[in-house]
Design an enzyme around this catalytic site. Structure first.
Site: not given
Length: 299
Positions: A50, A210, A166, A138
């Site tokens: 993001t 998250i 995540k 990730y």
């Protein structure tokens, strides 16, 4: 001293506020941090997907992280996103994150070339061998073309190479697999990157989320976590329904242009994205503004 193994709840995957010339808008970064902390979030994640980390140069990445850690001022932990295509570059980013005050690093596997599981294990082991801060893995295969299989995640978790994950795969069966594979490791942190799956993720034993929507409506995301923890599933479902509608609205255009547009409408930052991505077009902005206004998200 903050312990990453105790982190739970809502961690916004922060946007990276930019000016029209592409430089970091430091004042806007500070406003964004205040906005989400006032919403009750439990940590901050700059330089994730993001945050357009793969589209920012080194100077911009360092500026963003420095601004976020300064604005947070120790109130909540900062986890720095890292997405590099090779080991040495990832090591440089993690070392910089530690130097600039990050409590941990969320590290994507190297992208471009496909990667098998032994190579994935070797990457994280090599990175962790001399890493000054804890590492979270990730998993975002739609961007990296690499899936960290649940068995590999569990192997890295058991040996202490990584302290969390995540998962942004949008694959709930995969998320369940990670939860089951690491069930005997209660301090291992499992976060969903899919805002729309927060409530079921918590039910499976996830630590929280998250996510990008927390830039726009941090309090609303936090309310799902709080309702679940007090055992009020009716309230949690109602809040999850509301979040689902918001996330759907923020998916218009090319990611993350709509999230930046929404933050612009809230007076936090300008709508500019990292080049070559253009801001959200005018018709889409008008529709999004009407939706945010109807949901009480414009001040």
């Amino acid at each position: 001293m903050f312990e990453i193994e105790e982190l739970a709840g809502v961690v916004p995957a922060l946007i990276s506020p930019l000016r029209s010339d592409g430089c970091v808008d430091e004042a806007a970064v500070a406003r964004l941090v205040e906005h989400v902390i006032e919403g009750g979030v439990h940590g901050l994640l700059p330089l994730g997907s993001t945050g357009e980390t793969a589209s920012l140069d080194e100077t911009a990445r360092r500026t963003i992280l420095s601004c976020v850690t300064a604005a947070a001022a120790g109130r909540v932990p900062v986890i720095c996103g890292v997405a590099q295509s090779h080991l040495s570059a990832a090591r440089v980013e993690v070392e910089a994150a530690a130097r600039l005050g990050a409590a941990a690093a969320l590290v994507a596997p190297p992208f471009y070339y496909p990667m098998d599981q032994p190579t994935l294990l070797a990457f994280y082991r090599s990175l962790a061998a001399d890493c000054p801060i804890p590492i979270l893995l990730y998993n975002i295969p739609q961007f990296t073309k690499v899936v960290a299989e649940p068995s590999s995640v569990a192997t890295l978790a058991r040996e202490g190479t990584i302290v969390g994950i995540k998962d942004s795969s949008c694959d709930f069966e995969y998320f369940e697999g990670v939860c089951i594979a690491t069930r005997k490791l209660p301090r291992f942190r499992i976060f969903t990157g899919s805002d729309t799956m927060l409530l079921p993720s918590l039910a499976m034993g996830g630590a929280g989320t998250i996510c990008g929507a927390a830039n726009v409506a941090p309090r609303r995301v936090v309310q799902i976590d709080e309702a679940f923890k007090r055992g009020d599933l009716v309230a949690a479902r109602a809040e999850q329904d509301s979040l689902y509608r918001l996330v759907a609205a923020l998916r218009v255009g090319v990611f993350p242009a709509a999230i930046k547009a929404a933050c612009h409408m809230q007076g936090i930052c300008e709508p500019w994205c990292a080049a070559p991505l253009e801001p959200l077009d005018d018709p889409s902005q008008a529709k999004l503004r009407a939706q945010l206004g109807a949901w009480g998200l414009l001040h």
